[in-house]
Design a protein around this motif. Structure first.
Motif, PDB file in Angstrom:
ATOM      1  N   ALA A 191       3.489   7.236  -3.353  1.00 21.30           N
ATOM      2  CA  ALA A 191       2.351   6.432  -3.789  1.00 21.30           C
ATOM      3  C   ALA A 191       2.783   5.107  -4.406  1.00 21.30           C
ATOM      4  N   GLN A 192       3.906   5.092  -5.125  1.00 24.61           N
ATOM      5  CA  GLN A 192       4.335   3.859  -5.778  1.00 24.61           C
ATOM      6  C   GLN A 192       4.764   2.787  -4.777  1.00 24.61           C
ATOM      7  N   LEU A 193       5.029   3.194  -3.541  1.00 21.71           N
ATOM      8  CA  LEU A 193       5.426   2.236  -2.511  1.00 21.71           C
ATOM      9  C   LEU A 193       4.233   1.570  -1.833  1.00 21.71           C
ATOM     10  N   LEU A 194       3.042   2.133  -2.017  1.00 24.08           N
ATOM     11  CA  LEU A 194       1.863   1.584  -1.366  1.00 24.08           C
ATOM     12  C   LEU A 194       1.491   0.243  -1.980  1.00 24.08           C
ATOM     13  N   PRO A 195       1.050  -0.720  -1.164  1.00 20.51           N
ATOM     14  CA  PRO A 195       0.723  -2.059  -1.692  1.00 20.51           C
ATOM     15  C   PRO A 195      -0.312  -2.043  -2.803  1.00 20.51           C
ATOM     16  N   HIS A 196      -1.243  -1.094  -2.758  1.00 20.39           N
ATOM     17  CA  HIS A 196      -2.309  -1.045  -3.760  1.00 20.39           C
ATOM     18  C   HIS A 196      -1.774  -0.696  -5.143  1.00 20.39           C
ATOM     19  N   TYR A 197      -0.651   0.021  -5.212  1.00 19.40           N
ATOM     20  CA  TYR A 197      -0.148   0.504  -6.498  1.00 19.40           C
ATOM     21  C   TYR A 197       1.134  -0.165  -6.962  1.00 19.40           C
ATOM     22  N   ARG A 198       1.918  -0.711  -6.052  1.00 18.13           N
ATOM     23  CA  ARG A 198       3.291  -1.077  -6.410  1.00 18.13           C
ATOM     24  C   ARG A 198       3.372  -2.149  -7.497  1.00 18.13           C
ATOM     25  N   ASN A 199       2.333  -3.005  -7.610  1.00 12.65           N
ATOM     26  CA  ASN A 199       2.371  -4.071  -8.614  1.00 12.65           C
ATOM     27  C   ASN A 199       1.640  -3.718  -9.899  1.00 12.65           C
ATOM     28  N   GLN A 200       1.129  -2.496 -10.005  1.00 12.70           N
ATOM     29  CA  GLN A 200       0.436  -2.113 -11.226  1.00 12.70           C
ATOM     30  C   GLN A 200       1.433  -1.960 -12.373  1.00 12.70           C
ATOM     31  N   PRO A 201       1.000  -2.301 -13.601  1.00 14.71           N
ATOM     32  CA  PRO A 201       1.926  -2.236 -14.752  1.00 14.71           C
ATOM     33  C   PRO A 201       2.555  -0.863 -14.949  1.00 14.71           C
ATOM     34  N   ILE A 202       1.802   0.211 -14.697  1.00 15.80           N
ATOM     35  CA  ILE A 202       2.341   1.544 -14.932  1.00 15.80           C
ATOM     36  C   ILE A 202       3.516   1.846 -14.007  1.00 15.80           C
ATOM     37  N   ILE A 203       3.562   1.189 -12.842  1.00 13.95           N
ATOM     38  CA  ILE A 203       4.689   1.339 -11.918  1.00 13.95           C
ATOM     39  C   ILE A 203       5.826   0.417 -12.318  1.00 13.95           C
ATOM     40  N   GLN A 204       5.496  -0.835 -12.628  1.00 15.90           N
ATOM     41  CA  GLN A 204       6.520  -1.806 -12.970  1.00 15.90           C
ATOM     42  C   GLN A 204       7.272  -1.426 -14.240  1.00 15.90           C
ATOM     43  N   THR A 231      -5.759   1.401 -25.743  1.00 17.34           N
ATOM     44  CA  THR A 231      -6.254   2.591 -26.431  1.00 17.34           C
ATOM     45  C   THR A 231      -7.742   2.828 -26.201  1.00 17.34           C
ATOM     46  N   ASP A 232      -8.516   1.765 -25.922  1.00 19.94           N
ATOM     47  CA  ASP A 232      -9.946   1.928 -25.683  1.00 19.94           C
ATOM     48  C   ASP A 232     -10.291   1.955 -24.197  1.00 19.94           C
ATOM     49  N   GLU A 233      -9.269   2.018 -23.365  1.00 20.99           N
ATOM     50  CA  GLU A 233      -9.481   2.027 -21.920  1.00 20.99           C
ATOM     51  C   GLU A 233      -9.731   3.451 -21.430  1.00 20.99           C
ATOM     52  N   ARG A 234     -10.743   3.593 -20.599  1.00 21.22           N
ATOM     53  CA  ARG A 234     -11.023   4.910 -20.036  1.00 21.22           C
ATOM     54  C   ARG A 234      -9.917   5.305 -19.055  1.00 21.22           C
ATOM     55  N   ARG A 235      -9.654   6.572 -19.011  1.00 22.77           N
ATOM     56  CA  ARG A 235      -8.584   7.086 -18.170  1.00 22.77           C
ATOM     57  C   ARG A 235      -8.963   7.017 -16.706  1.00 22.77           C
ATOM     58  N   SER A 236      -8.066   6.456 -15.891  1.00 27.84           N
ATOM     59  CA  SER A 236      -8.233   6.495 -14.446  1.00 27.84           C
ATOM     60  C   SER A 236      -7.627   7.807 -13.961  1.00 27.84           C
ATOM     61  N   TRP A 237      -8.478   8.678 -13.410  1.00 21.90           N
ATOM     62  CA  TRP A 237      -7.991   9.997 -13.028  1.00 21.90           C
ATOM     63  C   TRP A 237      -7.068   9.943 -11.818  1.00 21.90           C
ATOM     64  N   THR A 238      -7.285   8.987 -10.927  1.00 21.26           N
ATOM     65  CA  THR A 238      -6.362   8.826  -9.796  1.00 21.26           C
ATOM     66  C   THR A 238      -4.987   8.405 -10.294  1.00 21.26           C
ATOM     67  N   GLU A 239      -4.978   7.429 -11.198  1.00 24.87           N
ATOM     68  CA  GLU A 239      -3.714   6.964 -11.765  1.00 24.87           C
ATOM     69  C   GLU A 239      -3.019   8.072 -12.545  1.00 24.87           C
ATOM     70  N   TYR A 240      -3.798   8.818 -13.324  1.00 27.77           N
ATOM     71  CA  TYR A 240      -3.211   9.896 -14.117  1.00 27.77           C
ATOM     72  C   TYR A 240      -2.605  10.971 -13.220  1.00 27.77           C
ATOM     73  N   THR A 241      -3.339  11.361 -12.176  1.00 24.39           N
ATOM     74  CA  THR A 241      -2.858  12.425 -11.289  1.00 24.39           C
ATOM     75  C   THR A 241      -1.610  12.010 -10.524  1.00 24.39           C
ATOM     76  N   LEU A 242      -1.569  10.769 -10.059  1.00 24.91           N
ATOM     77  CA  LEU A 242      -0.451  10.313  -9.236  1.00 24.91           C
ATOM     78  C   LEU A 242       0.778   9.932 -10.063  1.00 24.91           C
ATOM     79  N   PHE A 243       0.557   9.274 -11.207  1.00 20.75           N
ATOM     80  CA  PHE A 243       1.666   8.617 -11.885  1.00 20.75           C
ATOM     81  C   PHE A 243       2.011   9.172 -13.265  1.00 20.75           C
TER      82      PHE A 243
END
Length: 227
Positions: A17-30, A82-94
């Motif tokens: 998943a981290q190699l996919l263009p949609h995710y690779r530049n997200q801060p949680i990956i970087q 801290t006030d950001e709602r959890r992204s369940w896709t991000e949580y499950t994958l990363f």
């Protein structure tokens, strides 16, 4: 060790998943950096040392692997407001794969800690004392994870509860050698202690889960509009 299969599958999914263009530049990956790679190398070293019964080096490997995973989780948390709602896709994958892996590594560290005393030929009563201490350390870790927001999560305590129950059910039918070494009274005491600790940590976990779900799904997020 049956947790190892889902850990491998989930971390394999993360690696893809981290190699996919949609995710690779997200801060949680970087921000993950090389910590995942370090953990992989240390796990490989642990497998080698444990296979050759080099228990001191094996213990050192699992400790550093656990520290790498904790650093990885903290690095990921720093990318989330801290006030950001959890992204369940991000949580499950990363994030979930590494919480599960960290929970498993906590078990491995405590197990190898107890194993060192057996490898060094300590007395039976010392081995039993270290086993009880290991159970107490697992409980402390489970509670600490629950009461330290924003670092709290439910996966690690759930893994620890699973381990308590696994120990207790295993001691329902102890081997003859175990009974010969420790005696029936001590074996039953540790079995009952494991059941009790599972119940204590479960009683801590359930209210936290209820509060989390209420906050996540039963609250209204207010947004101030600009004129």
């Amino acid at each position: 060790y049956c947790l190892w299969s889902p850990i491998l599958i989930l971390e394999g999914t993360f690696a893809i998943a981290q190699l996919l263009p949609h995710y690779r530049n997200q801060p949680i990956i970087q921000e993950t950096g090389y910590l995942f790679f370090y953990c992989f190398v240390l796990q490989t070293a642990w497998t080698f040392f444990f296979s050759f019964q080099l228990f001191t080096l094996s213990f050192i490997s699992v400790v550093f692997a656990l520290l790498s995973l904790i650093s990885l989780l903290l690095t990921q948390l720093h990318t989330i407001s801290t006030d950001e709602r959890r992204s369940w896709t991000e949580y499950t994958l990363f994030r979930f794969p590494f919480y599960l892996h960290t929970g498993w590594m906590v078990l491995m560290v405590t197990e190898h800690f107890a194993l060192l005393f057996r490898a060094f030929g300590c007395s039976t009563h010392m081995q039993a004392a270290i086993d009880i201490l290991s159970l107490a350390l697992l409980l402390a870790v489970g509670v600490a994870v629950l009461i330290r927001p924003p670092y709290s999560d439910f996966v690690i305590p759930a893994v620890i509860i699973w381990s308590f129950l696994g120990i207790a059910f295993r001691l329902e039918d102890p081997s003859d050698k175990m009974l010969e070494i420790y005696g029936n009274t001590l074996v039953l005491a540790i079995r009952d202690c494991s059941f009790i600790l599972a119940g204590v940590l479960g009683c801590c976990l359930i209210p936290c889960v209820v509060v989390f779900w209420a906050r996540e799904f039963c609250t209204i997020q207010v947004v101030e509009l600009e004129n």
